[in-house]
Each structure stands twice: as C-alpha cells, then as structure tokens.
Design an enzyme around this catalytic site. Structure first.
Site, PDB file in Angstrom:
ATOM      1  N   TYR A   1      26.134  30.494  40.879  1.00  0.00           N
ATOM      2  CA  TYR A   1      25.328  29.056  40.818  1.00  0.00           C
ATOM      3  C   TYR A   1      25.921  27.991  40.091  1.00  0.00           C
ATOM      4  O   TYR A   1      25.779  27.524  40.323  1.00  0.00           O
ATOM      5  CB  TYR A   1      23.867  29.291  40.069  1.00  0.00           C
ATOM      6  CG  TYR A   1      23.092  28.882  40.226  1.00  0.00           C
ATOM      7  CD1 TYR A   1      22.542  27.788  41.055  1.00  0.00           C
ATOM      8  CD2 TYR A   1      23.144  27.807  38.842  1.00  0.00           C
ATOM      9  CE1 TYR A   1      21.451  27.338  41.181  1.00  0.00           C
ATOM     10  CE2 TYR A   1      21.846  26.820  39.018  1.00  0.00           C
ATOM     11  CZ  TYR A   1      21.227  26.822  39.466  1.00  0.00           C
ATOM     12  OH  TYR A   1      19.931  25.563  39.328  1.00  0.00           O
TER      13      TYR A   1
ATOM     14  N   LYS B   1      27.057  24.404  41.776  1.00  0.00           N
ATOM     15  CA  LYS B   1      26.297  23.323  41.491  1.00  0.00           C
ATOM     16  C   LYS B   1      28.318  22.555  40.464  1.00  0.00           C
ATOM     17  O   LYS B   1      27.480  21.741  41.120  1.00  0.00           O
ATOM     18  CB  LYS B   1      25.082  23.576  40.794  1.00  0.00           C
ATOM     19  CG  LYS B   1      24.161  24.046  40.749  1.00  0.00           C
ATOM     20  CD  LYS B   1      23.656  24.080  41.569  1.00  0.00           C
ATOM     21  CE  LYS B   1      22.383  23.397  42.095  1.00  0.00           C
ATOM     22  NZ  LYS B   1      21.534  23.246  43.056  1.00  0.00           N
TER      23      LYS B   1
HETATM   24  N1  LIG Z   1      14.282  24.901  38.007  1.00  0.00           N
HETATM   25  C1  LIG Z   1      14.585  24.355  37.332  1.00  0.00           C
HETATM   26  O1  LIG Z   1      14.707  24.321  36.238  1.00  0.00           O
HETATM   27  C2  LIG Z   1      15.789  23.770  37.977  1.00  0.00           C
HETATM   28  C3  LIG Z   1      17.406  22.878  37.008  1.00  0.00           C
HETATM   29  C4  LIG Z   1      18.635  22.714  37.485  1.00  0.00           C
HETATM   30  C5  LIG Z   1      18.791  23.118  39.172  1.00  0.00           C
HETATM   31  N2  LIG Z   1      17.810  22.906  39.445  1.00  0.00           N
HETATM   32  C6  LIG Z   1      18.078  22.599  41.322  1.00  0.00           C
HETATM   33  O2  LIG Z   1      16.609  22.055  42.189  1.00  0.00           O
HETATM   34  C7  LIG Z   1      16.477  22.122  43.289  1.00  0.00           C
HETATM   35  C8  LIG Z   1      15.058  22.855  43.469  1.00  0.00           C
HETATM   36  O3  LIG Z   1      14.746  24.084  42.683  1.00  0.00           O
HETATM   37  P1  LIG Z   1      13.504  24.362  42.156  1.00  0.00           P
HETATM   38  O4  LIG Z   1      13.921  24.573  41.198  1.00  0.00           O
HETATM   39  O5  LIG Z   1      12.356  23.400  42.546  1.00  0.00           O
HETATM   40  O6  LIG Z   1      13.025  25.674  43.029  1.00  0.00           O
HETATM   41  P2  LIG Z   1      12.047  26.531  43.576  1.00  0.00           P
HETATM   42  O7  LIG Z   1      12.482  27.676  43.491  1.00  0.00           O
HETATM   43  O8  LIG Z   1      10.973  26.170  43.088  1.00  0.00           O
HETATM   44  O9  LIG Z   1      12.010  25.583  45.102  1.00  0.00           O
HETATM   45  C9  LIG Z   1      13.195  25.583  46.086  1.00  0.00           C
HETATM   46  C10 LIG Z   1      12.596  25.914  47.716  1.00  0.00           C
HETATM   47  O10 LIG Z   1      13.595  25.905  48.739  1.00  0.00           O
HETATM   48  C11 LIG Z   1      13.292  26.384  49.441  1.00  0.00           C
HETATM   49  N3  LIG Z   1      14.713  26.964  50.068  1.00  0.00           N
HETATM   50  C12 LIG Z   1      15.675  27.750  49.781  1.00  0.00           C
HETATM   51  N4  LIG Z   1      16.461  28.485  50.056  1.00  0.00           N
HETATM   52  C13 LIG Z   1      16.505  27.383  51.276  1.00  0.00           C
HETATM   53  C14 LIG Z   1      17.415  27.817  52.894  1.00  0.00           C
HETATM   54  N5  LIG Z   1      18.459  28.471  52.913  1.00  0.00           N
HETATM   55  N6  LIG Z   1      16.760  26.848  52.991  1.00  0.00           N
HETATM   56  C15 LIG Z   1      15.634  25.526  52.923  1.00  0.00           C
HETATM   57  N7  LIG Z   1      15.178  25.884  51.860  1.00  0.00           N
HETATM   58  C16 LIG Z   1      15.363  27.025  50.985  1.00  0.00           C
HETATM   59  C17 LIG Z   1      12.894  27.942  49.409  1.00  0.00           C
HETATM   60  O11 LIG Z   1      11.786  28.422  49.770  1.00  0.00           O
HETATM   61  C18 LIG Z   1      11.902  26.955  48.190  1.00  0.00           C
HETATM   62  O12 LIG Z   1      10.857  26.344  48.452  1.00  0.00           O
HETATM   63  C19 LIG Z   1      17.915  23.819  42.996  1.00  0.00           C
HETATM   64  O13 LIG Z   1      18.941  22.707  43.827  1.00  0.00           O
HETATM   65  C20 LIG Z   1      18.042  24.041  42.174  1.00  0.00           C
HETATM   66  O14 LIG Z   1      19.304  25.046  42.417  1.00  0.00           O
HETATM   67  C21 LIG Z   1      16.749  23.186  39.027  1.00  0.00           C
END
Ligand SMILES: NC(=O)c1ccc[n+]([C@@H]2O[C@H](COP(=O)([O-])OP(=O)(O)OC[C@H]3O[C@@H](n4cnc5c(N)ncnc54)[C@H](O)[C@@H]3O)[C@@H](O)[C@H]2O)c1
Length: 252
Positions: free
Chosen positions: A160, A164
């Site tokens: 990851y 990133k």
């Molecule tokens: N939540 C955190 O603390 C956090 C921290 C840093 C970065 N992020 C980043 O923020 C973004 C959103 O994360 P989140 O926490 O909302 O995650 P989440 O798991 O709640 O939602 C992510 C969504 O992406 C969809 N998804 C996964 N693989 C996919 C694919 N191949 N094609 C299309 N859709 C797909 C999933 O079905 C899900 O609905 C991500 O890029 C994550 O890496 C999140």
C-alpha cells in the site's frame, strides 16, 4: 460573497468519482451532487453503488452509476466513454478507489503485492489516461488522486505504501506534463479516516494512532470530501502538484 470567490463553478461540472459506493468516495459524491454537479458514481460493488445513487437522487442530486473495476484498462475506458457520451464533457476525475491487503513484508505473497498496486496505482493510471483525452481537448480539468500518510512508510503496508508513494510521484509528474494543457493534478493524503478501510484495524492500534494526532480524534469521510471540493473548484485555480494532508495535524 462575491461570485468570483465561491464554489459556484462546481454546479454543472461533470465529475467522475471512483470507489463512490462507500466511505470517502460516497461522501464526496454526495457533497458534489449537493452543489449541483453531475456525478458519475463508480464502484466494483453494485449493491453499495445503487445505495449511493438512491441517496443522491432522493436528495434531488443528479447522478449516474456505472459498475467498473478501475484496475482493468477496458473498464476504465468504458466508464469514461459512457460518462462523456451521457454528459458531453469531463471536468473532474477523482481517483479515490483504493484497497489495502496488510501483512508484514516477510509474509507478503506476490499476488497480495500485485493486487494492491493494480487497484491503487494501476486504477489511477488507467482512469487518468482515459479521462485526460477529453480534458486536453477542452484545455481544462482537475484530476484529484488519493495518496495516504502511509506513503512515507508503515509497517504491514509495504504494498500500500509503495502504491501510494507511486501515486504521489505520478501526481507531481502529471502536474508538470498536463499543466500546459490547462489541467491541474493534485492529490489528497488522508491520515486516519473512519471508513470500512480502517474498520479492521484493532482498537489498540487505533488508540495508539489517535494519541499522535494533534486534533486528538480520527477524521470523517465528509471532512475529506470538503478538500476534494476545494481542489475541483476555481477556489484552487493556481494549485497543482500538491499533496494536501487531511490528517488532523500529523505531519508528513
Ligand atoms: N480511510 C482512511 O483512513 C484512508 C487513509 C488514507 C488514504 N485513504 C484512501 O482513500 C480512498 C478511499 O478509501 P476509503 O477509506 O473510503 O475506503 P472504503 O473501503 O470505505 O471505500 C473504497 C471503495 O472503493 C471500491 N473499490 C475497491 N476496489 C475497486 C476497484 N478495483 N474498482 C472500483 N472500485 C473499487 C470499494 O468497493 C469501496 O466501495 C482510498 O484510495 C484509500 O487508500 C483512506
């Protein structure tokens, strides 16, 4: 507030948000729709995608849902083409879809490594290549990618953090290459945000992490969504090539 200092240009923007069935993507889609944008929702998971669509439509927003796997080139191209054919332009692409598959590097199997690279970094590459064609013709656009605080390294997240960090490098390079075409490219770097992605983290680790956050709490998806709105609007018209930390104050 004067017309030139507002988020009014979000109205009627066509915005593609990947991974908008849940979490940050869903909160972002709802915020854009509430501002009058035409929102293309896309996710792997059809059930949650339909829920997002239903909630936005119930609130009077304009949205269209497309099931797609962003890690597949043909899905990314189909998604972007469908949005262009429906609404005739693409103003903003939010490359939000992302996954984690955490394990210590010593135990990390090649398929677990590859999957995380393919969805996070590959998905950003495919969707951006498909959408920038239309932005280039229009000589304007905003691309917003999702990196993470983990890009600086995090035990158990070699795959990851590599993906990133790659997204950060991609963002900087695209800001240079696409800037002359009028396209801004930025990324958002969340810290700990309450979503399904972070649900699986044991309470003990969450408490340890929280104690390092100057604001002393974890973030909400809506708080990230507001920063996406900023990067999509003319309120950030001279901002390109940045990683905007949304971390409650943890430095990078
Ligand atoms: N939540 C955190 O603390 C956090 C921290 C840093 C970065 N992020 C980043 O923020 C973004 C959103 O994360 P989140 O926490 O909302 O995650 P989440 O798991 O709640 O939602 C992510 C969504 O992406 C969809 N998804 C996964 N693989 C996919 C694919 N191949 N094609 C299309 N859709 C797909 C999933 O079905 C899900 O609905 C991500 O890029 C994550 O890496 C999140």
């Amino acid at each position: 507030m004067s017309e030139s200092y507002s988020f009014s240009d979000i109205k009627d923007q066509v915005v593609i948000i990947t991974g908008s069935g849940r979490g940050i993507g869903k909160a972002t889609a709802k915020l854009f729709a509430a501002q009058g944008a035409k929102v293309a929702l896309t996710d792997l998971d059809e059930d949650v995608l339909q829920e997002s669509l239903g909630e936005i439509q119930k609130e009077g927003g304009e949205a269209h849902a497309i099931v797609a796997d962003v890690s597949k080139k043909e899905d990314a191209e189909r998604l972007v083409l469908e949005v262009y054919e429906k609404w005739g332009k693409i103003d903003c692409l939010v490359n939000n879809a992302g996954i984690t598959r955490d394990t210590l590097f010593i135990r990390m199997k090649p398929d677990v490594w590859q999957k995380v690279i393919d969805v996070n970094l590959g998905g950003t590459f495919y969707c951006t290549q498909a959408a920038m064609k239309y932005m280039r013709k229009a000589r304007k656009g905003s691309i917003i990618n999702f990196t993470s605080l983990a890009r600086h390294g995090n035990p158990g997240q070699a795959n990851y953090s590599a993906a990133k960090a790659g997204i950060f490098g991609l963002t900087k390079t695209l800001a240079m290459e696409l800037g002359p075409m009028g396209i801004r490219v930025n990324c958002i770097s969340p810290g700990f945000i309450e979503t399904r992605l972070t649900d699986a983290i044991p309470d003990k680790i969450v408490e340890q992490f929280k104690s390092r956050i100057p604001l002393q709490r974890v973030g909400k998806p809506e708080e990230v969504a507001m920063t996406v709105l900023f990067l999509a609007s003319k309120m950030s018209s001279y901002v390109s090539g940045i990683a905007l930390d949304v971390t409650g104050g943890i430095g990078s």
